[in-house]
Structure formats: C-alpha cells, structure tokens
Design an enzyme around this catalytic site. Structure first.
Site, mmCIF file in Angstrom:
data_model
loop_
_atom_site.group_PDB
_atom_site.id
_atom_site.type_symbol
_atom_site.label_atom_id
_atom_site.label_comp_id
_atom_site.label_asym_id
_atom_site.label_seq_id
_atom_site.Cartn_x
_atom_site.Cartn_y
_atom_site.Cartn_z
ATOM 1 N N PHE B 157 0.867 -1.173 0.000
ATOM 2 C CA PHE B 157 0.000 0.000 0.000
ATOM 3 C C PHE B 157 0.906 1.224 0.000
ATOM 4 O O PHE B 157 1.646 1.453 0.961
ATOM 5 C CB PHE B 157 -0.860 -0.055 1.268
ATOM 6 C CG PHE B 157 -1.735 1.132 1.514
ATOM 7 C CD1 PHE B 157 -3.023 1.180 1.005
ATOM 8 C CD2 PHE B 157 -1.286 2.192 2.305
ATOM 9 C CE1 PHE B 157 -3.852 2.272 1.272
ATOM 10 C CE2 PHE B 157 -2.107 3.281 2.569
ATOM 11 C CZ PHE B 157 -3.392 3.320 2.050
ATOM 12 N N ILE B 191 7.541 1.949 2.361
ATOM 13 C CA ILE B 191 6.478 1.055 1.907
ATOM 14 C C ILE B 191 6.681 -0.380 2.395
ATOM 15 O O ILE B 191 7.590 -1.089 1.967
ATOM 16 C CB ILE B 191 6.320 1.124 0.367
ATOM 17 C CG1 ILE B 191 6.115 2.576 -0.069
ATOM 18 C CG2 ILE B 191 5.169 0.230 -0.090
ATOM 19 C CD1 ILE B 191 4.970 3.313 0.648
ATOM 20 N N TYR B 212 -6.029 17.843 -2.928
ATOM 21 C CA TYR B 212 -6.178 16.435 -2.552
ATOM 22 C C TYR B 212 -7.279 15.738 -3.355
ATOM 23 O O TYR B 212 -7.333 14.528 -3.448
ATOM 24 C CB TYR B 212 -6.392 16.295 -1.045
ATOM 25 C CG TYR B 212 -7.700 16.865 -0.537
ATOM 26 C CD1 TYR B 212 -8.868 16.126 -0.649
ATOM 27 C CD2 TYR B 212 -7.751 18.124 0.070
ATOM 28 C CE1 TYR B 212 -10.065 16.631 -0.174
ATOM 29 C CE2 TYR B 212 -8.942 18.631 0.545
ATOM 30 C CZ TYR B 212 -10.102 17.894 0.415
ATOM 31 O OH TYR B 212 -11.286 18.390 0.875
ATOM 32 N N GLY B 275 -7.898 -0.022 8.939
ATOM 33 C CA GLY B 275 -6.538 -0.553 9.058
ATOM 34 C C GLY B 275 -5.979 -0.368 10.455
ATOM 35 O O GLY B 275 -5.243 -1.202 10.979
ATOM 36 N N ARG B 276 -6.361 0.733 11.082
ATOM 37 C CA ARG B 276 -5.866 1.019 12.437
ATOM 38 C C ARG B 276 -6.251 -0.049 13.436
ATOM 39 O O ARG B 276 -5.520 -0.294 14.398
ATOM 40 C CB ARG B 276 -6.451 2.345 12.919
ATOM 41 C CG ARG B 276 -5.677 3.456 12.351
ATOM 42 C CD ARG B 276 -6.184 4.812 12.679
ATOM 43 N NE ARG B 276 -5.449 5.663 11.781
ATOM 44 C CZ ARG B 276 -5.953 6.660 11.096
ATOM 45 N NH1 ARG B 276 -7.221 6.988 11.244
ATOM 46 N NH2 ARG B 276 -5.196 7.339 10.281
ATOM 47 N N GLU B 396 0.441 4.126 10.063
ATOM 48 C CA GLU B 396 -1.015 4.270 9.946
ATOM 49 C C GLU B 396 -1.542 5.389 10.856
ATOM 50 O O GLU B 396 -2.594 5.274 11.482
ATOM 51 C CB GLU B 396 -1.733 2.934 10.163
ATOM 52 C CG GLU B 396 -1.331 1.932 9.072
ATOM 53 C CD GLU B 396 -2.321 0.811 8.824
ATOM 54 O OE1 GLU B 396 -3.521 0.990 9.091
ATOM 55 O OE2 GLU B 396 -1.885 -0.243 8.341
HETATM 56 C C1 LIG Z 1 8.274 0.772 9.303
HETATM 57 C C2 LIG Z 1 7.339 1.664 8.575
HETATM 58 C C3 LIG Z 1 6.436 1.133 7.687
HETATM 59 C C4 LIG Z 1 5.571 1.961 6.988
HETATM 60 N N1 LIG Z 1 4.732 1.411 6.065
HETATM 61 C C5 LIG Z 1 4.020 2.230 5.247
HETATM 62 C C6 LIG Z 1 3.275 1.701 4.160
HETATM 63 O O1 LIG Z 1 3.223 0.499 3.945
HETATM 64 N N2 LIG Z 1 2.621 2.560 3.356
HETATM 65 C C7 LIG Z 1 2.651 3.893 3.548
HETATM 66 O O2 LIG Z 1 2.047 4.596 2.775
HETATM 67 N N3 LIG Z 1 3.338 4.431 4.572
HETATM 68 C C8 LIG Z 1 4.037 3.632 5.427
HETATM 69 N N4 LIG Z 1 4.770 4.167 6.453
HETATM 70 C C9 LIG Z 1 4.781 5.599 6.648
HETATM 71 C C10 LIG Z 1 4.061 6.049 7.917
HETATM 72 O O3 LIG Z 1 2.688 5.942 7.761
HETATM 73 C C11 LIG Z 1 4.524 7.458 8.254
HETATM 74 O O4 LIG Z 1 5.845 7.361 8.688
HETATM 75 C C12 LIG Z 1 3.662 8.120 9.285
HETATM 76 O O5 LIG Z 1 2.422 8.432 8.764
HETATM 77 C C13 LIG Z 1 4.317 9.374 9.859
HETATM 78 O O6 LIG Z 1 4.757 10.217 8.868
HETATM 79 P P1 LIG Z 1 6.245 10.834 8.898
HETATM 80 O O7 LIG Z 1 7.164 9.713 9.088
HETATM 81 O O8 LIG Z 1 6.411 11.665 7.718
HETATM 82 O O9 LIG Z 1 6.277 11.688 10.181
HETATM 83 P P2 LIG Z 1 5.775 13.256 10.383
HETATM 84 O O10 LIG Z 1 4.478 13.353 9.723
HETATM 85 O O11 LIG Z 1 6.892 14.083 9.874
HETATM 86 O O12 LIG Z 1 5.653 13.292 11.891
HETATM 87 C C14 LIG Z 1 6.733 13.577 12.779
HETATM 88 C C15 LIG Z 1 6.179 13.965 14.142
HETATM 89 O O13 LIG Z 1 5.368 15.116 14.027
HETATM 90 C C16 LIG Z 1 4.124 14.902 14.599
HETATM 91 N N5 LIG Z 1 3.094 15.644 13.877
HETATM 92 C C17 LIG Z 1 2.917 15.744 12.546
HETATM 93 N N6 LIG Z 1 1.839 16.471 12.268
HETATM 94 C C18 LIG Z 1 1.306 16.850 13.448
HETATM 95 C C19 LIG Z 1 0.180 17.617 13.839
HETATM 96 N N7 LIG Z 1 -0.653 18.126 12.930
HETATM 97 N N8 LIG Z 1 -0.041 17.806 15.153
HETATM 98 C C20 LIG Z 1 0.768 17.272 16.077
HETATM 99 N N9 LIG Z 1 1.850 16.546 15.773
HETATM 100 C C21 LIG Z 1 2.125 16.328 14.479
HETATM 101 C C22 LIG Z 1 3.897 13.415 14.467
HETATM 102 O O14 LIG Z 1 2.968 12.942 15.410
HETATM 103 C C23 LIG Z 1 5.284 12.885 14.723
HETATM 104 O O15 LIG Z 1 5.495 12.780 16.100
HETATM 105 C C24 LIG Z 1 5.612 3.344 7.200
HETATM 106 C C25 LIG Z 1 6.508 3.871 8.110
HETATM 107 C C26 LIG Z 1 7.370 3.058 8.784
HETATM 108 C C27 LIG Z 1 8.365 3.684 9.716
#
Ligand SMILES: Cc1cc2nc3c(=O)[nH]c(=O)nc-3n(C[C@H](O)[C@H](O)[C@H](O)COP(=O)(O)OP(=O)(O)OC[C@H]3O[C@@H](n4cnc5c(N)ncnc54)[C@H](O)[C@@H]3O)c2cc1C
Lengths: 269, 415
Positions: B157, B191, B212, B275-276, B396
């Site tokens: 995904f 991913i 979006y 999913g959550r 997620e």
């Molecule tokens: C091992 C792993 C597997 C994954 N698998 C998938 C996958 O299969 N498919 C996919 O699409 N994605 C996947 N992801 C991505 C994952 O969903 C994202 O890493 C996640 O959504 C967080 O995004 P980011 O890493 O960019 O962090 P950021 O969005 O940069 O967040 C960093 C920090 O800022 C905080 N933050 C951000 N916005 C706000 C707000 N508005 N208010 C308060 N705090 C905030 C967050 O809570 C976090 O603590 C995966 C990630 C990992 C690490």
C-alpha cells in the site's frame, strides 16, 4: 484381469476432546479429578488419526468414499468435531452426553463405536484412532473395539499403506528392537503412534467450509449402549514433589555418592 | 513424555484463556443476546488456534534469524498463503476464506504474539490491499486481482512520501494521461512489504490543481517497471521490508484505476480507519507475546530464596500490565465488532490503535526489566518485542494524529 471394481472405502475416525497438551495439569481441590476449567483441544493422537485418514484419501483419491469423525462427549466436544471437519473429514457424529456425566470408559466407548459401525449403511472399512488419549492414558479403546468387532487390529502404527483393490492394509509398528510389519485384511482397526505423521493446521478456508459440513447428533440411549462407568475414582493426588538433587564437583565425588546410596555395581577402571 | 515428543513444542506456554464456546453474536428469537467482548464464534476460535500453532511451530523458530538478517523468510510468506491467511475476508469465489473482519484481527494478533513483523505483513496485505479491492474495485478488477492476492502474490500500500507522512494528501507523485494509459512519476517512502510484493496500490495525483481531490488510486504490478530502491535499516520489525519506490514514467493501463479518478483521498481515509484496528491488534498481540514470554520465568527465577514474582513489588507490576493488556484487548475487539456490525468506528479505532501502542511499549519494556539481564540480551527475544513496539506509535497515523482524530470527535460532540 483386474478384479471387479473394489468397493469404495469408508473410514471412521473417533476423536476425543482432552485437556490441551500444553496446559499444566492441576488436581482439583476436592481431589476427585483434575481441574477441567482449562483449555481443551483434540487429543493429539486423534489429530494424527484424522490426518492419516485425510492422507489416505489424498493417496487413494476416489477410492475413499467417506471420512466420518465421531466423538462421544459433552456438548463442548462439538468443537473437536469441527476441527476434524476443518482438517478434511466429510461428516461427523456427536454422541452427546450430559456435561455432568462422568467421562465414558474405554469399554463404553468401544461398545458405542461398535453400535455406530453397525448402523452405517455403507459399512466401515477402516477405523483409525489414537493409541491413547493424553488425559486418562488408558490406551484400550482401539483394541477393545477390534475385539468386539472381530476385526484385524494394528496398534501403534508408524506407517499405514492401504491397498484398496485387494482390501488390505500394510501397517508398520515400532516395537522394541525394530519395526514390525503387519498385513491386515480389511476391515481393520488402526491406532496411531506419534511418528505416523505431522498433522496439518486447519487452513482458514477449510475452517469456514467446515461450518457447512453435517454433524449428526445422537444419544447413547439411541444406540442402546450403557456408558455407566465400571471404575470408581477414590482420590486423585499430585505426584509427590521432587526433592532437589545435589551438585557434585567431579566424577570421584559422584561415584562416592552413588556408593553411599547403595549402588555398588560400579567397578573403577 | 508426550509433551517433549509432540511436534516442535518449543513453545512458550500459552496462558491463553479459554474462550467460552460458540454462542457468539447470536440473535435469539426474543432479540439481541448480549455477549462479553471476548466472545468469539466457533470459527474464530478455530482460526485463533490454527494461527497460534502456525505462528509457534513455523514462524517461531525463524524469528531471531529473520530479525538479525533483516529478511523475511519466503517460506513464511508461502505458509501464510497456504493457510488461507492472505485472503481472510475475500470471497470464496475469489479464492479467499470469506471470513469476518474480526477473524483478520485475530490472525494479526496471534501472529504478533510470535513475530510482529510477520503480523504486519499479513495486516497490510489483508486490511489495506485486499480491502480496498473488495470495497472499491469493479467486478472485473476484483476477478482479476483478488484471486492473485489470495493465492500467491503479496501486496503493498503506497501512500507516504518523503514530504508527506502525517500530511499524507500533500503527496507529490503525479499521474498524467497518455492515451489509454496513465504515466506515473514520483517516489514513495516507507512502503511495507515492498521488497517481496508483486502487487502495489499507488496513490498519485492526477490533477494537482484540485489539491487532494486529484488523488487517485492505481493498481500496478512490479513488472510494469516499479523500481524498488533502498531498503530501510530499522529499529524494529526488521524482518518486514520497508523500501523507497521510484516511478520513472511508469505506465499503467486506464482500467487499473481503483474507485474512480480523484477518489483516492476518500478511499485512503476510509481504509486507514479500519486498518488502524489491525495495528491495534498487532500491538495487542505484541504485548501479550512479551508478557507470556517473561511471566513464567518470573516464577522460576529465584532471588533472596524465593521466586521473583512472589515479591509484591514485581507481582503488582505484572498485575498492572495484565490490566493494560485487558483494556487494549477490549478496545480492539470492540472496534472490530463495531466495524463488523456496520456501526461508526473511526473514533474507537483511533483510540484502540493509540492505546494498544502505548500498552505494547509499556508491557514489552516492563518485560525486559522483569527478566533482568537476560531480558536485555538479544538471545531471549524479549528486547525485540520492545524494539518492535515503537512502530505502533508511528505508522497508519502517528499517536498525535490519533489524538487529533479523537479530539475532533470530542469537539464535534461538545462544542
Ligand atoms: C516501518 C514503517 C512502515 C511503513 N509502512 C508504510 C506503508 O506500507 N505505506 C505507507 O504509505 N506508509 C508507510 N509508512 C509511513 C508512515 O505511515 C509514516 O511514517 C507516518 O504516517 C508518519 O509520517 P512521517 O514519518 O512523515 O512523520 P511526520 O508526519 O513528519 O511526523 C513527525 C512527528 O510530528 C508529529 N506531527 C505531525 N503532524 C502533526 C500535527 N498536525 N499535530 C501534532 N503533531 C504532528 C507526528 O505525530 C510525529 O510525532 C511506514 C513507516 C514506517 C516507519
């Protein structure tokens, strides 16, 4: 010339719901038995029996007409039948006994199975069952059933090869000092040993399909059998606690201790 | 005797509760019968048992090695397909098991008790990839893709990008129409499953001017030219692959749009809501796995002449952990049943995911301490649960994003 088409085989597999093998057994406070309020599952030897029936079908294909499982037990035993159906049996019979009734003894079970076999219009050619159940460890049902039926018996099987055309089963048994091979005329009662096979895990689609397979419910009275126990349990106790062993520094010390304990047949080089 | 001989019962003894039999979700003639939250149907109990054994016997012996090698064993992927665990809710016509959502949750939980990496692989494949196709794909698309996903091909995904994580819909991957194809350019990050996957759901914007509302979901196969780039080296769930993907003029046939042009946004939100619950189940299983691994040890380990678990200080810690696990369990199952019953569940799912990830980290961290020095060594596999637990607060939707979702519900209700 080929003999006329062999009659298709019907296999019967009796199964028992028993305390799960991983559960630590505890005696109940009344000392009348063990604590049954724990996880139960199919007796592992019976799982091997179901697996073997399914494998016989996988090998002989259409020559196996039916695989029927049967259990004699309280309402909850239906779970065990479902598991067997999910592993590949076609249909099931549940001889239901009240939850409060004592668990039937081997002779009662064997008589019930005999009555069931006699009711099967198509007959039964092979009965495969566990060599024992891990709860009572009686290890008698298969032999009693073969005796009552006057059939061949092959106990503690580690390999089963069925020749449907000639109506024989070649069964290997592990005995002290080697392997014994038996050639049995069908119908036969086979009891399973641990090394016969490794049972499969029921796959999810088969679990779902098992829901639709039929379970026929009967009462012991319908079969005209009496399951009243012939044995009375007087008291059940935990085995005495093992008193911890000691550690020795070297072989000499060990030998000295053994001698002190009265073991004298040790000659020093 | 039997105990030692039977199968490969290396097993940590399961403290599994026996669930009451099968009246689950029954509707009596007089109306609704109310059951406890941990009541399961007979099939669900059988599934739990079957997955538990698969996890213990087949996955168990490989966990340590896969973690050290940062590599999923292909035999495990195959095993999951063979056991019918890769098409849990998919219809039998499409090669699936046609089982319930709760069954998927149970499978994810049971796998996580042994290896959260294997669990997330099964989770993403079922609750994200399969579900999108089951809910939004046309009949033709379902006929084409679902059987492959049930029988042999792993799915991914692909939503997140370097610049869009929490703010997922700021994604930059573009899709441009070219005849009866769409041409995709851009890249994805993080991913799951992508090193082993063959089928990819890719979110790309077909019309950035619409923001979006231009986001669209495409289905593609690896052989169309998806480049699987760097595999991340991670703290936890190391056997689960997480890679960067690049799309360089990736051509996807028009008929591979899932759910319609510009519908990707809505589809992703809805899918992640359910999913959550899967991630909550993963974290729940993880917490139980850590607990069950260490607690028996605390009754055999003696210090000061008695089992360490007999000290009130430690036993109360165990009691608190058990309460946490129970709460995460009830929240997770409740969210799953709500979803199954067609009720609103987005808030409950966010709460369950948030809370289960907290509990997972607490319990697995505690488990290391209860085991003492041996808990800190890699050999015992306790510290792995703790490393694995961290991801529950990130993917997620991070914990803050869950809180934000929950806060919005509160605001809606009270402001
Ligand atoms: C091992 C792993 C597997 C994954 N698998 C998938 C996958 O299969 N498919 C996919 O699409 N994605 C996947 N992801 C991505 C994952 O969903 C994202 O890493 C996640 O959504 C967080 O995004 P980011 O890493 O960019 O962090 P950021 O969005 O940069 O967040 C960093 C920090 O800022 C905080 N933050 C951000 N916005 C706000 C707000 N508005 N208010 C308060 N705090 C905030 C967050 O809570 C976090 O603590 C995966 C990630 C990992 C690490």
């Amino acid at each position: 010339m080929r003999p006329s088409a062999a009659r298709l085989l019907n296999i019967l597999v009796p199964v028992k719901r028993a305390v799960d093998y991983a559960v630590k057994i505890r005696v109940n406070p009344q000392q009348t038995g063990i604590d049954l309020n724990v996880k139960h599952s199919m007796n592992p030897f019976d799982e091997i029996a179901v697996e073997e029936a399914v494998r016989i079908r996988e090998r002989l294909k259409e020559a196996v007409k039916s695989i029927k499982v049967v259990t004699i037990g309280p309402p909850k035993s239906a779970e065990t039948l479902r598991t067997a159906l999910a592993m590949g049996a076609d249909s099931a019979i549940h001889v239901e006994i009240p939850e409060s009734d004592p668990s039937p003894e081997p002779l009662g079970v064997a008589k019930t199975l005999k009555a069931l076999i006699e009711r099967q219009k198509e007959g039964v050619d092979i009965v495969i069952l566990g060599k024992q159940a891990i709860d009572d460890d009686a290890g008698q049902t298969g032999q009693m059933l073969a005796g009552l039926m006057g059939w061949s018996q092959a106990t503690f099987a580690s390999k089963v090869v069925v020749d449907a055309e000639n109506k024989v089963a070649n069964v290997t048994r592990e005995i002290d000092g080697g392997l014994q091979e038996l050639k049995c005329r069908l119908p036969v009662v086979v009891t399973t040993d641990l090394r016969l096979n490794e049972p499969r895990y029921a796959s999810l689609p088969n679990i779902m399909k098992a829901k639709k397979k039929p379970i026929e419910k009967l009462l012991a009275a319908d079969l005209g059998v009496d399951l009243t126990p012939r044995l009375e349990t007087i008291k059940v106790e935990e085995p005495p606690k093992r008193v911890g062993g000691g550690k020795v520094e070297n072989v000499d010390e060990l030998l000295a201790k053994l001698k002190d304990a009265g073991i004298t047949a040790i000659k020093r080089a | 005797m039997f105990r030692n001989a039977a199968r490969s019962l290396t097993a940590v003894r399961a403290l599994q509760r026996t669930h009451q039999p099968s009246l689950a979700r029954a509707f009596s003639a007089s109306g609704l019968t109310l059951n406890s939250l941990d009541t399961f149907t007979e099939e669900e109990q059988m599934l739990r048992e079957s997955v538990r054994r698969f996890a213990t016997d087949v996955v168990g012996p490989k966990v340590r090695d896969m973690d050290e090698q940062e590599q999923m064993d292909p035999q495990i992927i195959k095993g999951l397909f063979d056991q019918g665990l890769m098409g849990i809710e998919t219809s039998a016509d499409h090669g699936g098991a046609e089982s319930s959502f709760t069954s998927a949750i149970i499978a994810i939980e049971e796998l996580a008790k042994v290896d959260p990496s294997v669990s997330v692989m099964c989770d993403v494949h079922n609750t994200l990839v399969n579900t999108i196709l089951r809910k939004y794909a046309t009949k033709d698309q379902q006929d084409k893709w679902l059987p492959l996903l049930s029988e042999s091909k792993l799915g991914s995904f692909c939503l997140s990008e370097t610049g869009s994580g929490s703010d997922a819909f700021a994604l930059q991957t573009r899709a441009k129409k070219d005849g009866d194809h769409w041409v995709i350019n851009g890249s994805k990050m993080w991913i799951t499953n992508s090193a082993e996957a063959e089928i990819f759901l890719i979110f790309a914007n077909t019309d950035p001017s619409k923001g979006y509302k231009g986001i669209t979901c495409f289905i593609a196969t690896k052989d169309m030219g998806i480049q699987i780039a760097k595999k991340e080296q991670k703290l936890g769930i190391r056997a689960s692959s997480t890679c960067t993907l690049n799309f360089d003029d990736l051509r996807i046939p028009e008929e591979n749009i899932i759910g319609g042009i510009g519908r990707g946004y809505k589809l992703a939100i809805e899918i992640l809501n359910e999913g959550r619950i899967g991630i909550a189940a993963q974290m729940l299983g993880l917490a139980i796995g850590a607990f069950e691994k260490v607690v028996p040890y605390t009754y055999t380990r003696h210090q000061f002449g008695q089992p360490i678990a007999s000290f009130q200080g430690l036993s109360f810690q165990l009691a608190r952990a058990a309460i946490s696990i129970e709460s995460a369990k009830l929240m997770t199952y409740n969210a799953a049943r709500r979803k199954e019953e067609g009720k609103e569940f987005a808030k409950e799912a966010a709460m369950a995911k948030y809370w289960a990830s907290v509990v997972a980290q607490e319990v697995s961290g505690g488990a290391i301490e209860w085991a003492g020095g041996v808990g800190f060594t890699r050999e015992t596999g306790v510290e792995k649960f703790w490393r694995d637990s961290k991801i529950g607060a990130i993917y997620e939707g991070t914990s803050n994003i869950q809180l934000q979702t929950i806060a919005k519900f509160i605001q809606k209700e009270y402001s």
